[in-house]
Motif scaffolding. Structure first.
Motif, PDB file in Angstrom:
ATOM      1  N   ILE A  57       0.826  -1.203   0.000  1.00 27.22           N
ATOM      2  CA  ILE A  57       0.000   0.000   0.000  1.00 27.22           C
ATOM      3  C   ILE A  57       0.865   1.258   0.000  1.00 27.22           C
ATOM      4  O   ILE A  57       0.536   2.258  -0.649  1.00 27.22           O
ATOM      5  N   TYR A  58       1.980   1.222   0.711  1.00 28.13           N
ATOM      6  CA  TYR A  58       2.866   2.391   0.683  1.00 28.13           C
ATOM      7  C   TYR A  58       3.369   2.649  -0.734  1.00 28.13           C
ATOM      8  O   TYR A  58       3.418   3.798  -1.178  1.00 28.13           O
ATOM      9  N   ALA A  59       3.722   1.591  -1.460  1.00 32.30           N
ATOM     10  CA  ALA A  59       4.219   1.764  -2.824  1.00 32.30           C
ATOM     11  C   ALA A  59       3.157   2.382  -3.730  1.00 32.30           C
ATOM     12  O   ALA A  59       3.477   3.163  -4.628  1.00 32.30           O
ATOM     13  N   ARG A  60       1.910   2.062  -3.490  1.00 31.30           N
ATOM     14  CA  ARG A  60       0.830   2.562  -4.347  1.00 31.30           C
ATOM     15  C   ARG A  60       0.370   3.960  -3.963  1.00 31.30           C
ATOM     16  O   ARG A  60      -0.286   4.639  -4.757  1.00 31.30           O
ATOM     17  N   HIS A  61       0.730   4.416  -2.753  1.00 33.50           N
ATOM     18  CA  HIS A  61       0.236   5.716  -2.274  1.00 33.50           C
ATOM     19  C   HIS A  61       1.336   6.498  -1.563  1.00 33.50           C
ATOM     20  O   HIS A  61       1.057   7.251  -0.627  1.00 33.50           O
ATOM     21  N   SER A  62       2.575   6.338  -2.005  1.00 32.89           N
ATOM     22  CA  SER A  62       3.697   6.964  -1.296  1.00 32.89           C
ATOM     23  C   SER A  62       3.639   8.489  -1.311  1.00 32.89           C
ATOM     24  O   SER A  62       4.203   9.127  -0.428  1.00 32.89           O
ATOM     25  N   GLU A  63       2.935   9.049  -2.289  1.00 31.74           N
ATOM     26  CA  GLU A  63       2.831  10.511  -2.325  1.00 31.74           C
ATOM     27  C   GLU A  63       1.950  11.043  -1.200  1.00 31.74           C
ATOM     28  O   GLU A  63       2.039  12.224  -0.846  1.00 31.74           O
ATOM     29  N   GLU A  64       1.147  10.187  -0.591  1.00 30.35           N
ATOM     30  CA  GLU A  64       0.232  10.614   0.462  1.00 30.35           C
ATOM     31  C   GLU A  64       0.649  10.131   1.847  1.00 30.35           C
ATOM     32  O   GLU A  64       0.038  10.529   2.843  1.00 30.35           O
ATOM     33  N   LEU A  65       1.688   9.289   1.919  1.00 30.70           N
ATOM     34  CA  LEU A  65       2.036   8.624   3.173  1.00 30.70           C
ATOM     35  C   LEU A  65       3.517   8.780   3.500  1.00 30.70           C
ATOM     36  O   LEU A  65       4.342   8.982   2.602  1.00 30.70           O
ATOM     37  N   VAL A  66       3.843   8.672   4.788  1.00 29.53           N
ATOM     38  CA  VAL A  66       5.231   8.546   5.241  1.00 29.53           C
ATOM     39  C   VAL A  66       5.307   7.337   6.158  1.00 29.53           C
ATOM     40  O   VAL A  66       4.316   6.949   6.791  1.00 29.53           O
ATOM     41  N   VAL A  67       6.488   6.730   6.225  1.00 30.14           N
ATOM     42  CA  VAL A  67       6.693   5.497   6.976  1.00 30.14           C
ATOM     43  C   VAL A  67       7.230   5.811   8.367  1.00 30.14           C
ATOM     44  O   VAL A  67       8.151   6.619   8.517  1.00 30.14           O
ATOM     45  N   LEU A  68       6.653   5.184   9.388  1.00 32.62           N
ATOM     46  CA  LEU A  68       7.216   5.285  10.733  1.00 32.62           C
ATOM     47  C   LEU A  68       8.477   4.428  10.791  1.00 32.62           C
ATOM     48  O   LEU A  68       8.432   3.250  10.413  1.00 32.62           O
ATOM     49  N   PRO A  69       9.593   4.994  11.232  1.00 39.43           N
ATOM     50  CA  PRO A  69      10.841   4.223  11.258  1.00 39.43           C
ATOM     51  C   PRO A  69      10.842   3.147  12.344  1.00 39.43           C
ATOM     52  O   PRO A  69      10.080   3.215  13.299  1.00 39.43           O
ATOM     53  N   ASP A  70      11.694   2.158  12.138  1.00 42.53           N
ATOM     54  CA  ASP A  70      12.063   1.177  13.166  1.00 42.53           C
ATOM     55  C   ASP A  70      11.036   0.082  13.420  1.00 42.53           C
ATOM     56  O   ASP A  70      11.327  -0.846  14.190  1.00 42.53           O
ATOM     57  N   VAL A  71       9.846   0.156  12.836  1.00 45.67           N
ATOM     58  CA  VAL A  71       8.833  -0.866  13.121  1.00 45.67           C
ATOM     59  C   VAL A  71       8.237  -1.408  11.823  1.00 45.67           C
ATOM     60  O   VAL A  71       8.031  -0.676  10.853  1.00 45.67           O
ATOM     61  N   CYS A  72       7.965  -2.697  11.821  1.00 43.20           N
ATOM     62  CA  CYS A  72       7.333  -3.352  10.682  1.00 43.20           C
ATOM     63  C   CYS A  72       6.905  -4.742  11.142  1.00 43.20           C
ATOM     64  O   CYS A  72       7.122  -5.122  12.292  1.00 43.20           O
ATOM     65  N   VAL A  73       6.295  -5.500  10.247  1.00 44.35           N
ATOM     66  CA  VAL A  73       6.064  -6.933  10.455  1.00 44.35           C
ATOM     67  C   VAL A  73       6.846  -7.644   9.367  1.00 44.35           C
ATOM     68  O   VAL A  73       6.608  -7.409   8.175  1.00 44.35           O
ATOM     69  N   SER A  74       7.792  -8.493   9.760  1.00 43.87           N
ATOM     70  CA  SER A  74       8.723  -9.053   8.793  1.00 43.87           C
ATOM     71  C   SER A  74       9.204 -10.428   9.250  1.00 43.87           C
ATOM     72  O   SER A  74       8.984 -10.834  10.390  1.00 43.87           O
ATOM     73  N   THR A  75       9.866 -11.134   8.322  1.00 45.09           N
ATOM     74  CA  THR A  75      10.513 -12.399   8.670  1.00 45.09           C
ATOM     75  C   THR A  75      11.785 -12.555   7.841  1.00 45.09           C
ATOM     76  O   THR A  75      11.956 -11.926   6.804  1.00 45.09           O
ATOM     77  N   VAL A 179       9.323  -7.852   4.198  1.00 47.74           N
ATOM     78  CA  VAL A 179       8.515  -6.961   5.034  1.00 47.74           C
ATOM     79  C   VAL A 179       7.068  -7.036   4.549  1.00 47.74           C
ATOM     80  O   VAL A 179       6.761  -6.664   3.420  1.00 47.74           O
ATOM     81  N   TYR A 180       6.180  -7.481   5.417  1.00 48.02           N
ATOM     82  CA  TYR A 180       4.779  -7.684   5.042  1.00 48.02           C
ATOM     83  C   TYR A 180       3.908  -6.471   5.370  1.00 48.02           C
ATOM     84  O   TYR A 180       2.930  -6.194   4.666  1.00 48.02           O
ATOM     85  N   ALA A 181       4.252  -5.774   6.440  1.00 46.43           N
ATOM     86  CA  ALA A 181       3.430  -4.627   6.865  1.00 46.43           C
ATOM     87  C   ALA A 181       4.326  -3.518   7.386  1.00 46.43           C
ATOM     88  O   ALA A 181       5.393  -3.770   7.958  1.00 46.43           O
ATOM     89  N   LEU A 182       3.881  -2.298   7.174  1.00 47.92           N
ATOM     90  CA  LEU A 182       4.543  -1.097   7.676  1.00 47.92           C
ATOM     91  C   LEU A 182       3.554  -0.303   8.507  1.00 47.92           C
ATOM     92  O   LEU A 182       2.334  -0.456   8.348  1.00 47.92           O
ATOM     93  N   TRP A 183       4.073   0.552   9.381  1.00 48.95           N
ATOM     94  CA  TRP A 183       3.238   1.567  10.003  1.00 48.95           C
ATOM     95  C   TRP A 183       3.455   2.861   9.239  1.00 48.95           C
ATOM     96  O   TRP A 183       4.599   3.288   9.023  1.00 48.95           O
TER      97      TRP A 183
END
Length: 284
Positions: A57-75, A179-183
Motif C-alpha cells: 500500500i505504501y508503494a501505491r500511495h507513497s505521495e500521500e504517506l510517510v513510513v514510521l521508522p524502526d517498526v514493521c512486520v517481517s521475517t 517486510v509484510y506490513a509497515l506503520w
C-alpha cells in the motif's frame, strides 16, 4: 492536543502492540481495529491518521504517506501465517484457478511474484472469502490464506493438500528478508500535528521494544491471549512471536522491501518503485 485516529490490524503477529494497547498505550488514541484490507482503505481515504498497512500500500500511495521508522512486520524466511494451500505441487501450477483471501494486499503481490518468477506459472486469480476449515473451494486448485487463519491451518493441515509458506518461498527465490506490513502516517497528519505523531510513534515503537527486552511481557501477553485462541499452544505462539515474526525495520529488511517493490514494478503490480520516506520523529 487532538486525539489521533490510529488503525490496528488485530492479528497475532502484532500481539505486542495489542497487549500494550489493552494495558494503557491506547490512552489518548482513537483505535480502529480491522483486517489489512479495511485499514488499507481507511488510511488512503483519510479516515485514519496512522495505521499498520500492507507494505504494498505504501508503494501505491507513497505521495500521500510517510513510513514510521524502526517498526514493521517481517521475517527472515518462514512466516507460517501466509500460506498457499494447493491440490497439487506448486511446480505443477500453471494457469490454474487460485482463490486469494479478501483480507490482504501484500500477500497477493507476493504470491504472484513467486509463482511467475520461481515457477513460471500465470494462474487465474479470484478474490473471495475463505476459511481455514475449508481452505480450497471445490472449483479451485489452490488458495491463499493469511494471518491467524493461515497460522491455524499451518498447525492443523488438512490431509491430501500441499502447503507452501510464502516467507520461505521468498527467501529461497531472492535470499532476502521480507517486510509484510509497515506503520504509515498520512502526510497531512504528519506535517500538521508533529506532536501527536511523536506520541503515536512512541507508543507503537515502545510496545515492540519492551516486548523484545522483557521476557515477562512476552509471557504475560501470550498467557492473556491463549483463552481467546484455544487452537494454539503456548509453545507455538512463543516461537511465532520471535524468532519467526520480527518487528525491526533494519537496513537488511529495507533491502528486502526494496527488492519486493522492484519485482512488483517489473510485473506491473505497482506503477513505480517508491523512495521510502520516513516520518520526522525523534527515534528512541
Amino acid at each position: 492536543m487532538t486525539c489521533p485516529k490510529v488503525g490496528h490490524i488485530n492479528f497475532l503477529n502484532v500481539l505486542p502492540l495489542t497487549w500494550s494497547y489493552a494495558h494503557g498505550a491506547a490512552d489518548g488514541l482513537q483505535i480502529t481495529r480491522g483486517v489489512p484490507a479495511e485499514l488499507n482503505s481507511d488510511i488512503i481515504n483519510h479516515r485514519l491518521d496512522v495505521s499498520n498497512v500492507s507494505s504494498i500500500i505504501y508503494a501505491r500511495h507513497s505521495e500521500e504517506l510517510v513510513v514510521l521508522p524502526d517498526v514493521c512486520v517481517s521475517t527472515d524466511g518462514d512466516v507460517e501465517s501466509i500460506l498457499l494451500a494447493s491440490r497439487k505441487p506448486i511446480e505443477s501450477l500453471k494457469d490454474d484457478k487460485i482463490i486469494l483471501t479478501a483480507k490482504s494486499a501484500t500477500s497477493h503481490c507476493l504470491l504472484k511474484i513467486i509463482l511467475r518468477l520461481a515457477y513460471g506459472a500465470i494462474p487465474n486469480y479470484y478474490v473471495r472469502h475463505i476459511t481455514p476449515e475449508d481452505p480450497i473451494p471445490e472449483d479451485a486448485t489452490a488458495s491463499l490464506l493469511i494471518g491467524d487463519d493461515a497460522l491455524w491451518l499451518y498447525h492443523h493441515p488438512r490431509e491430501g493438500f500441499y502447503y507452501y509458506d510464502l516467507g520461505l518461498e521468498w527467501k529461497k527465490m531472492t535470499g532476502k528478508k521480507m517486510v509484510y506490513a509497515l506503520w504509515v502516517a498520512s502526510r497531512r497528519f504528519a506535517e500538521s500535528q508533529p506532536e501527536e505523531l511523536q506520541l503515536v510513534y512512541n507508543r507503537i515503537h515502545g510496545a515492540f521494544q519492551t516486548f523484545r527486552s522483557e521476557s515477562s511481557r512476552k509471557d504475560a501477553a501470550i498467557r492473556e491471549i491463549l483463552p481467546q485462541k484455544p487452537a494454539f499452544t503456548y509453545e507455538q505462539l512463543e516461537e511465532y512471536l520471535g524468532p519467526i515474526i520480527r518487528w525491526d525495520l533494519t537496513d537488511e529488511y529495507l533491502d528486502g522491501l526494496r527488492t519486493f517493490y522492484k519485482l512488483a514494478h517489473e510485473m506491473n503490480l505497482i506503477d513505480h518503485v517508491p523512495e521510502i520516506e520516513f516520518a520526522a520523529v525523534q527515534r528512541s
